[in-house]
Scaffold this active site. Structure first.
Site, PDB file in Angstrom:
ATOM      1  N   CYS A 291       0.787  -1.232   0.000  1.00 54.46           N
ATOM      2  CA  CYS A 291       0.000   0.000   0.000  1.00 54.46           C
ATOM      3  C   CYS A 291       0.823   1.288   0.000  1.00 54.46           C
ATOM      4  O   CYS A 291       0.579   2.150  -0.840  1.00 54.46           O
ATOM      5  CB  CYS A 291      -1.059   0.018   1.103  1.00 54.46           C
ATOM      6  SG  CYS A 291      -0.839  -1.121   2.433  1.00 54.46           S
ATOM      7  N   ARG A 320       7.270 -10.579   5.772  1.00 52.68           N
ATOM      8  CA  ARG A 320       6.850 -10.217   7.129  1.00 52.68           C
ATOM      9  C   ARG A 320       7.563 -11.153   8.080  1.00 52.68           C
ATOM     10  O   ARG A 320       7.546 -12.365   7.880  1.00 52.68           O
ATOM     11  CB  ARG A 320       5.330 -10.371   7.289  1.00 52.68           C
ATOM     12  CG  ARG A 320       4.566  -9.419   6.397  1.00 52.68           C
ATOM     13  CD  ARG A 320       3.065  -9.538   6.534  1.00 52.68           C
ATOM     14  NE  ARG A 320       2.439  -8.644   5.552  1.00 52.68           N
ATOM     15  CZ  ARG A 320       1.129  -8.519   5.370  1.00 52.68           C
ATOM     16  NH1 ARG A 320       0.291  -9.232   6.102  1.00 52.68           N
ATOM     17  NH2 ARG A 320       0.666  -7.683   4.476  1.00 52.68           N
ATOM     18  N   GLN A 338       0.869 -11.364  -3.102  1.00 53.88           N
ATOM     19  CA  GLN A 338      -0.588 -11.315  -3.135  1.00 53.88           C
ATOM     20  C   GLN A 338      -1.053 -10.807  -4.482  1.00 53.88           C
ATOM     21  O   GLN A 338      -0.308 -10.143  -5.187  1.00 53.88           O
ATOM     22  CB  GLN A 338      -1.105 -10.324  -2.079  1.00 53.88           C
ATOM     23  CG  GLN A 338      -0.732 -10.648  -0.666  1.00 53.88           C
ATOM     24  CD  GLN A 338      -1.179  -9.537   0.280  1.00 53.88           C
ATOM     25  OE1 GLN A 338      -1.049  -8.354  -0.023  1.00 53.88           O
ATOM     26  NE2 GLN A 338      -1.712  -9.920   1.424  1.00 53.88           N
ATOM     27  N   ASP A 340      -2.607  -8.291  -4.971  1.00 51.82           N
ATOM     28  CA  ASP A 340      -2.939  -7.090  -4.222  1.00 51.82           C
ATOM     29  C   ASP A 340      -3.375  -5.968  -5.157  1.00 51.82           C
ATOM     30  O   ASP A 340      -2.868  -5.859  -6.267  1.00 51.82           O
ATOM     31  CB  ASP A 340      -1.657  -6.666  -3.485  1.00 51.82           C
ATOM     32  CG  ASP A 340      -1.919  -5.719  -2.350  1.00 51.82           C
ATOM     33  OD1 ASP A 340      -3.099  -5.507  -2.006  1.00 51.82           O
ATOM     34  OD2 ASP A 340      -0.935  -5.188  -1.804  1.00 51.82           O
ATOM     35  N   HIS A 342      -4.856  -1.630  -4.961  1.00 51.84           N
ATOM     36  CA  HIS A 342      -5.353  -0.464  -4.237  1.00 51.84           C
ATOM     37  C   HIS A 342      -6.170   0.362  -5.192  1.00 51.84           C
ATOM     38  O   HIS A 342      -5.738   0.648  -6.312  1.00 51.84           O
ATOM     39  CB  HIS A 342      -4.193   0.317  -3.622  1.00 51.84           C
ATOM     40  CG  HIS A 342      -3.520  -0.483  -2.559  1.00 51.84           C
ATOM     41  ND1 HIS A 342      -2.443  -1.300  -2.824  1.00 51.84           N
ATOM     42  CD2 HIS A 342      -3.844  -0.669  -1.253  1.00 51.84           C
ATOM     43  CE1 HIS A 342      -2.118  -1.941  -1.720  1.00 51.84           C
ATOM     44  NE2 HIS A 342      -2.943  -1.583  -0.746  1.00 51.84           N
ATOM     45  N   LYS A 422     -12.739  -3.711   7.645  1.00 48.97           N
ATOM     46  CA  LYS A 422     -12.541  -4.561   6.482  1.00 48.97           C
ATOM     47  C   LYS A 422     -13.542  -5.702   6.456  1.00 48.97           C
ATOM     48  O   LYS A 422     -14.142  -6.056   7.470  1.00 48.97           O
ATOM     49  CB  LYS A 422     -11.119  -5.122   6.489  1.00 48.97           C
ATOM     50  CG  LYS A 422     -10.763  -5.881   7.761  1.00 48.97           C
ATOM     51  CD  LYS A 422      -9.356  -6.454   7.699  1.00 48.97           C
ATOM     52  CE  LYS A 422      -9.028  -7.251   8.946  1.00 48.97           C
ATOM     53  NZ  LYS A 422      -7.802  -8.025   8.828  1.00 48.97           N
ATOM     54  N   HIS A 468      -8.133  -1.212  -0.101  1.00 51.65           N
ATOM     55  CA  HIS A 468      -7.129  -2.270  -0.273  1.00 51.65           C
ATOM     56  C   HIS A 468      -7.938  -3.535  -0.526  1.00 51.65           C
ATOM     57  O   HIS A 468      -8.892  -3.796   0.198  1.00 51.65           O
ATOM     58  CB  HIS A 468      -6.320  -2.512   1.001  1.00 51.65           C
ATOM     59  CG  HIS A 468      -5.727  -1.292   1.636  1.00 51.65           C
ATOM     60  ND1 HIS A 468      -4.380  -1.168   1.845  1.00 51.65           N
ATOM     61  CD2 HIS A 468      -6.285  -0.157   2.119  1.00 51.65           C
ATOM     62  CE1 HIS A 468      -4.134  -0.011   2.441  1.00 51.65           C
ATOM     63  NE2 HIS A 468      -5.268   0.615   2.623  1.00 51.65           N
TER      64      HIS A 468
END
Length: 606
Positions: A291, A320, A338, A340, A342, A422, A468
């Site tokens: 992000c 992570r 991911q 992912d 945005h 979320k 997200h």
RNA sequence: GCUGGCGUAGCUCAGCUGGCAGAGCAGCUGACUUGUAAUCAGCAGGUCAUGGGUUCGAUUCCCGUCGCCAGCUCCA
């Protein structure tokens, strides 16, 4: 559906239960079994202190504070004593006490945890005790009539658990068990668990040669050639799917100056969970999420309201530093990526976009035949950024859209991200454990922190909102779910090897080469088993590798230039010309994610 | 990270209370030339996770470390 555990398909318009449902008969049985177990444990180890022992989804547990460390052998001893208590058929008897009496009662028996529980009960609440035989426990109730009803039970495992679920508290010993109304159901449950273990992605991944790990890279998978096919096929399908949905794919750096996460606010919450290092007097970190880099990307150019919603898709690698004890297979790793994205939008576009995303989750998961459970996570009062009023508004928006979509969901208070509420979508693994995969997260904080702006219709600057979102979530975890869902028998479009040519004898090898190159030229993932074994052995090998099609080539096929396909389920198809088979398998290899979209305009929001 | 368990050949697993480390499959070599879930024979394969300790002697007993597993805490 792969898992035998109950999975709720999202449909219907129902409000989440606001109060705990009353205990079912099965809950009563299991809770009673927990009492009997605690009784047995204290008979064997009188110094063991009792705490709590509720029924859970597939059984029950009881937590003890005991100087004796329980072993697997102890479980058998405890079961034996439980059997005696059951045979004695003691009735469960309820008794009410005043707060003072209850505290005195437990203090006299040296049960400090029970004293603490009584003290913590709200004023005015009935304080009840339930006894069977000589054993008494503080408990709200919900029991069978007598211990004799607990006919089929089994203790399963012992593990640590913090008192009151708080890591600052003492770690207790938790004994898990299960109970059923009769022995047949118990046996059937245990057999199901054994069956489920066979599709464990770690086991199947090893058997099928999909991925491996090395002690020098804990939590980071090595993708073997076959696993890489799976990974890339999923990645490519999602990439093309999202391009069609109006997303723009981007690539962003893996390493950033820590200043980036200071700015985003992640450093305050997650710095310890990041990998960082020094270089020339600067501290850098491996990115744990995309992000903040997408915020920089958004800010790298002047944006108009006409560009919104602007959707950046990024499959970048993330790291992570998860605590060592939490790692496991592909479901919890330190390195992953991911699907992912945005999405930057005007506040007015938020409800429509969230609705669109909920539909997208349904479409994507339907493509795999996966079922999921939705949950809404709300603000954590101790860990959030931004304005409470904005949060309240965001939570309201999410809940309204979810309701309007008719999604069945539950609310997880305080489980939201620090920047916003979320919707998460959980999938059960083979053993019934829930894993968050898809997610849709609303964020009013990041645009503020990064001072994002777009020029509106009124020629003034405005602040966008960010969503997200991920569909698969992490590829690693999603693949773990798919492996277990399919039990390793992937549909043709995902199968690492889609067809295997199996020759009857050496004589047929030349034609085998022709078949392989013809199919490979059509993009089919095909190989040939030219080993010296008998046909049966080759079939068996292909079968164990769960290859969708085996193409048997013998004298007849060579003569007629045909192939004799055998499917993974053991069906033999009529011999067909090579070209006919090629057409068939190429058609089957199309990703259901990329099936034609019915009507995009209906789903697009203004 | 915490509590407990586990770590023997590429894989699946034997190895009783300390006394020369085993099997099946896979691999390699050879024979067989095969019609829908295992052809036969031979060979090779090990710092018993790792470091230390106890012992005449440790895969076995003790301690540390690493990894894995179950659960707990955590999960942007």
């Amino acid at each position: 559906m792969s898992a035998f555990f109950v999975s709720i398909f999202v449909s219907g318009v129902e409000d989440p239960p606001l109060v705990a449902a009353p205990p079912t008969n099965l809950d009563k049985l299991r809770h009673s079994a927990a009492h009997v177990m605690a009784d047995a444990v204290q008979r064997l180890w009188p110094e063991a202190q009792i705490t709590i022992g509720p029924p859970i989804e597939n059984g029950f547990y009881y937590d003890f504070d005991s100087p004796h460390a329980f072993t697997d052998e102890d479980l058998e001893k405890i079961e034996k004593v439980m059997g005696e208590i059951v045979a004695a058929n003691h009735p469960f008897v309820e008794k009410e006490m005043s707060r003072e009496e209850a505290i005195a009662y437990w203090e006299a028996r040296h049960e400090p945890y029970k004293v603490e529980l009584v003290r913590g009960l709200p004023e005015g609440e009935r304080i009840t005790f339930h006894s069977h035989g000589q054993f008494t426990d503080l408990c709200r109730g919900g029991h069978v009539k007598s211990t004799g009803e607990i006919k089929a039970f089994k203790l399963l495992s012992v593990a640590g658990a913090y008192w009151r679920g708080d890591a600052r508290n003492k770690m207790l010993q938790r004994i898990y068990g299960t109970a059923f109304p009769d022995a047949k159901q118990l046996r059937s449950y245990l057999a199901q668990v054994e069956e489920a273990k066979k599709r464990d992605h770690r086991k199947v991944g090893k058997e099928l040669g999909l991925f491996t790990f090395h002690p020098w890279a804990p939590g980071a998978a090595f993708w073997l050639p076959k696993g890489t096919v799976l990974y890339q096929t999923l990645s490519d399908a999602m990439r093309r799917f999202l391009l069609r949905e109006g997303y723009l794919e981007v690539k962003t750096p893996l390493i950033f100056n820590l200043a980036l996460w200071e700015k985003s606010g992640h450093a305050a919450h997650y710095k310890d969970a990041m990998f960082h290092f020094e270089s020339e007097d600067q501290t850098f970190g491996l990115k744990p999420m995309n992000c903040p880099s997408h915020m920089l990307l958004f800010a790298s150019d002047l944006r108009s309201y006409r560009d919104l919603p602007l959707r950046f898709h990024d499959q970048g690698v993330l790291h992570r530093n998860e605590a060592s004890g939490t790692l496991g297979g592909l479901t919890r790793v330190r390195q992953f990526s991911q699907d992912d994205a945005h999405i930057y939008l005007m506040p007015s576009q938020v409800p429509g976009e969230i609705g669109r995303l909920i539909d997208m989750v349904a479409r994507v998961y339907a493509a795999f035949g996966l079922t999921y459970e939705a949950k809404i996570s709300t603000r954590n009062p101790e860990k959030f950024a931004g304005d409470v009023a904005v949060w309240d508004e965001a939570e309201k928006t999410i809940e309204e859209v979810v309701k309007a979509k008719g999604l069945t969901y539950r609310v997880e208070p305080g489980e939201g991200a620090f920047y916003g509420p979320k919707i998460d979508f959980d999938i059960n693994d083979a053993l019934g454990r829930k894993w968050q995969c898809a997610t849709i997260q609303l964020d009013y904080v990041a645009p503020e922190r990064f001072q994002l702006e777009y020029v509106g219709e009124d020629n003034a600057t405005h602040r966008p909102v960010v969503i997200h979102r991920a569909m698969y979530g992490s590829f690693e975890r999603f693949i773990a779910m798919l492996i277990e869902h399919y039990g390793g028998a992937f549909p043709v479009w995902l199968a690492p090897v889609q067809a295997r040519v199996v020759v009857v004898s050496e004589k047929h090898e030349a034609f085998a080469h022709d078949v392989v190159s013809a199919l490979a030229a059509r993009g089919v993932r095909v190989d040939a088993d030219l080993s010296n074994d008998k046909l049966g052995a080759k079939i068996r090998r292909a079968q164990l590798e769960k290859i969708p099609y085996m193409l048997v080539l013998g004298d007849k096929e060579v003569a007629a230039r045909t192939v004799a396909p055998r499917t993974r389920d053991g069906k033999q198809l009529d011999p067909m010309p090579l070209e006919a088979f090629a057409e068939r398998i190429v058609a089957e290899a199309v990703s259901p994610l990329l099936a034609p979209v019915a009507d995009r305009s209906a789903a697009t929001v203004g």
